[in-house]
Design a protein around this motif. Structure first.
Motif, PDB file in Angstrom:
ATOM      1  N   GLU A   1       1.907   0.689   0.030  1.00  0.00           N
ATOM      2  CA  GLU A   1       0.880   0.330  -0.945  1.00  0.00           C
ATOM      3  C   GLU A   1       1.255  -0.911  -1.753  1.00  0.00           C
ATOM      4  O   GLU A   1       0.386  -1.587  -2.325  1.00  0.00           O
ATOM      5  CB  GLU A   1       0.606   1.504  -1.886  1.00  0.00           C
ATOM      6  CG  GLU A   1       1.807   1.994  -2.697  1.00  0.00           C
ATOM      7  CD  GLU A   1       2.021   1.213  -3.988  1.00  0.00           C
ATOM      8  OE1 GLU A   1       3.150   1.197  -4.491  1.00  0.00           O
ATOM      9  OE2 GLU A   1       1.048   0.604  -4.462  1.00  0.00           O
ATOM     10  N   ARG A   2       2.539  -1.243  -1.792  1.00  0.00           N
ATOM     11  CA  ARG A   2       2.959  -2.424  -2.535  1.00  0.00           C
ATOM     12  C   ARG A   2       2.414  -3.720  -1.944  1.00  0.00           C
ATOM     13  O   ARG A   2       2.346  -4.747  -2.622  1.00  0.00           O
ATOM     14  CB  ARG A   2       4.485  -2.491  -2.598  1.00  0.00           C
ATOM     15  CG  ARG A   2       5.120  -1.478  -3.545  1.00  0.00           C
ATOM     16  CD  ARG A   2       6.624  -1.518  -3.490  1.00  0.00           C
ATOM     17  NE  ARG A   2       7.131  -1.038  -2.207  1.00  0.00           N
ATOM     18  CZ  ARG A   2       8.424  -1.053  -1.854  1.00  0.00           C
ATOM     19  NH1 ARG A   2       9.326  -1.550  -2.688  1.00  0.00           N
ATOM     20  NH2 ARG A   2       8.809  -0.573  -0.692  1.00  0.00           N
ATOM     21  N   LEU A   3       1.999  -3.682  -0.666  1.00  0.00           N
ATOM     22  CA  LEU A   3       1.432  -4.871  -0.041  1.00  0.00           C
ATOM     23  C   LEU A   3       0.207  -5.371  -0.798  1.00  0.00           C
ATOM     24  O   LEU A   3      -0.072  -6.571  -0.811  1.00  0.00           O
ATOM     25  CB  LEU A   3       1.047  -4.578   1.411  1.00  0.00           C
ATOM     26  CG  LEU A   3       2.126  -4.788   2.475  1.00  0.00           C
ATOM     27  CD1 LEU A   3       1.598  -4.392   3.838  1.00  0.00           C
ATOM     28  CD2 LEU A   3       2.590  -6.238   2.485  1.00  0.00           C
ATOM     29  N   SER A   4      -0.526  -4.468  -1.415  1.00  0.00           N
ATOM     30  CA  SER A   4      -1.753  -4.850  -2.118  1.00  0.00           C
ATOM     31  C   SER A   4      -1.453  -5.727  -3.337  1.00  0.00           C
ATOM     32  O   SER A   4      -2.361  -6.362  -3.881  1.00  0.00           O
ATOM     33  CB  SER A   4      -2.523  -3.603  -2.555  1.00  0.00           C
ATOM     34  OG  SER A   4      -1.759  -2.830  -3.467  1.00  0.00           O
ATOM     35  N   ARG A   5      -0.196  -5.766  -3.759  1.00  0.00           N
ATOM     36  CA  ARG A   5       0.164  -6.575  -4.918  1.00  0.00           C
ATOM     37  C   ARG A   5       0.281  -8.057  -4.569  1.00  0.00           C
ATOM     38  O   ARG A   5       0.323  -8.909  -5.453  1.00  0.00           O
ATOM     39  CB  ARG A   5       1.502  -6.094  -5.491  1.00  0.00           C
ATOM     40  CG  ARG A   5       1.546  -4.623  -5.867  1.00  0.00           C
ATOM     41  CD  ARG A   5       2.958  -4.212  -6.283  1.00  0.00           C
ATOM     42  NE  ARG A   5       3.072  -2.771  -6.484  1.00  0.00           N
ATOM     43  CZ  ARG A   5       4.237  -2.150  -6.721  1.00  0.00           C
ATOM     44  NH1 ARG A   5       5.357  -2.863  -6.812  1.00  0.00           N
ATOM     45  NH2 ARG A   5       4.259  -0.832  -6.876  1.00  0.00           N
TER      46      ARG A   5
ATOM     47  N   SER B   1      -0.657 -11.789  -2.937  1.00  0.00           N
ATOM     48  CA  SER B   1      -1.770 -12.661  -2.587  1.00  0.00           C
ATOM     49  C   SER B   1      -1.717 -12.952  -1.087  1.00  0.00           C
ATOM     50  O   SER B   1      -0.714 -12.674  -0.418  1.00  0.00           O
ATOM     51  CB  SER B   1      -1.676 -13.969  -3.368  1.00  0.00           C
ATOM     52  OG  SER B   1      -0.550 -14.719  -2.935  1.00  0.00           O
ATOM     53  N   SER B   2      -2.763 -13.532  -0.553  1.00  0.00           N
ATOM     54  CA  SER B   2      -2.777 -13.857   0.875  1.00  0.00           C
ATOM     55  C   SER B   2      -1.681 -14.858   1.224  1.00  0.00           C
ATOM     56  O   SER B   2      -1.044 -14.766   2.272  1.00  0.00           O
ATOM     57  CB  SER B   2      -4.145 -14.405   1.284  1.00  0.00           C
ATOM     58  OG  SER B   2      -4.469 -15.556   0.517  1.00  0.00           O
TER      59      SER B   2
ATOM     60  N   ARG C   1       1.640 -13.109   1.341  1.00  0.00           N
ATOM     61  CA  ARG C   1       1.789 -12.365   2.601  1.00  0.00           C
ATOM     62  C   ARG C   1       2.221 -13.286   3.724  1.00  0.00           C
ATOM     63  O   ARG C   1       3.063 -12.933   4.547  1.00  0.00           O
ATOM     64  CB  ARG C   1       0.471 -11.686   2.969  1.00  0.00           C
ATOM     65  CG  ARG C   1       0.152 -10.437   2.166  1.00  0.00           C
ATOM     66  CD  ARG C   1      -0.949  -9.668   2.847  1.00  0.00           C
ATOM     67  NE  ARG C   1      -1.353  -8.496   2.082  1.00  0.00           N
ATOM     68  CZ  ARG C   1      -1.791  -7.376   2.635  1.00  0.00           C
ATOM     69  NH1 ARG C   1      -1.884  -7.280   3.945  1.00  0.00           N
ATOM     70  NH2 ARG C   1      -2.141  -6.346   1.894  1.00  0.00           N
TER      71      ARG C   1
ATOM     72  N   LYS D   1       7.319  -8.548  -7.137  1.00  0.00           N
ATOM     73  CA  LYS D   1       6.172  -7.658  -6.957  1.00  0.00           C
ATOM     74  C   LYS D   1       6.496  -6.459  -6.072  1.00  0.00           C
ATOM     75  O   LYS D   1       5.982  -5.355  -6.284  1.00  0.00           O
ATOM     76  CB  LYS D   1       4.998  -8.441  -6.344  1.00  0.00           C
ATOM     77  CG  LYS D   1       4.342  -9.430  -7.290  1.00  0.00           C
ATOM     78  CD  LYS D   1       3.173 -10.132  -6.609  1.00  0.00           C
ATOM     79  CE  LYS D   1       2.459 -11.082  -7.551  1.00  0.00           C
ATOM     80  NZ  LYS D   1       1.309 -11.759  -6.883  1.00  0.00           N
TER      81      LYS D   1
ATOM     82  N   SER E   1       6.443  -2.375   6.789  1.00  0.00           N
ATOM     83  CA  SER E   1       5.072  -2.389   6.284  1.00  0.00           C
ATOM     84  C   SER E   1       4.075  -2.917   7.310  1.00  0.00           C
ATOM     85  O   SER E   1       2.924  -3.172   6.980  1.00  0.00           O
ATOM     86  CB  SER E   1       4.991  -3.242   5.014  1.00  0.00           C
ATOM     87  OG  SER E   1       5.363  -4.572   5.296  1.00  0.00           O
TER      88      SER E   1
END
Length: 220
Positions: free
Chosen positions: A152-156, A158-159, A162, A198, A214
């Motif tokens: 869920e930390r991936l949602s923190r 930005s593109s 990532r 993050k 992830s």
């Protein structure tokens, strides 16, 4: 702030050489020397250094086991492994034991000093070349991303963050990432700092592992 350093190596001349190099720096202070792993652990517990320069092959307790014991007893101490042998097994074992870096003893003095300051600041020192080799060799033993739920930390992120994390996970250096994404190298470094913050990760090595776990990168 002065960085306090413990030197662990079974060769007295090397310990003396490292100590002389460190002593010449205003922000670095050699506070002790150990000729074997057991003494390194004992002195680390007693002196609580910021950084330990750790040889791998020492009599009795080797550097890998000494690293494991030191970090178990002194969680705020960072270990930088120095070895004559450029072997994947040593790098993998040292990082798995919790070391923050892996360098060869023929590293130039200025590179060693920069590495000490880097790990003392909380980052890792592992060349992208070593990371790529470790991923190739130990990829079959990494968790299967398809078998785990996305973190869920991936949602923190930005593109763009990532995109940078994917590049880090592929074992690329900041310069290589900058070229691939058409960014300034300083911008890549800033992105990486925010990514680590993050995602609550310690350093670049943990970022590589996170990228696999992830599902951002798939073993292939």
């Amino acid at each position: 702030m002065t960085i306090r350093i413990l030197i662990a190596d079974d060769e007295a001349l090397l310990r003396m050489a490292f100590s002389m190099v460190l002593d010449a720096q205003p922000d670095l202070e050699p506070i002790g020397e150990a000729g074997n792993g057991a003494d390194a652990v004992r002195l680390a517990v007693e002196l609580r250094p910021d950084v330990v320069l750790m040889d791998v092959r020492m009599p009795g307790t080797d550097g890998i086991e000494a690293t494991r014991q030191i970090l178990r007893n002194c969680p705020h101490t960072r270990v930088l492994i120095l070895t004559t042998f450029d072997l994947d097994e040593y790098a993998f074992a040292g990082l798995k034991a919790g070391a923050s870096g892996f360098l060869l003893k023929n590293t130039r003095p200025e590179e060693l000093l920069a590495a000490i300051r880097t790990v003392a600041a909380g980052d890792a020192v592992v060349s992208p070349r070593v990371i790529r080799r470790l991923l190739e060799k130990f990829r079959p033993h990494l968790p299967d991303p398809a078998a785990t739920a996305p973190d869920e930390r991936l949602s923190r992120l930005s593109s763009r963050e990532r995109e940078v994390l994917v590049q880090v996970g592929a074992g690329r250096s900041n310069a290589e990432i900058a070229a691939a994404l058409h960014l300034a190298e300083a911008t890549v470094k800033s992105h990486l700092g925010r990514i680590l913050q993050k995602l609550e990760l310690r350093d670049r090595v943990q970022a590589v592992i996170f990228a696999y776990e992830s599902r951002l990168i798939r073993p292939s």
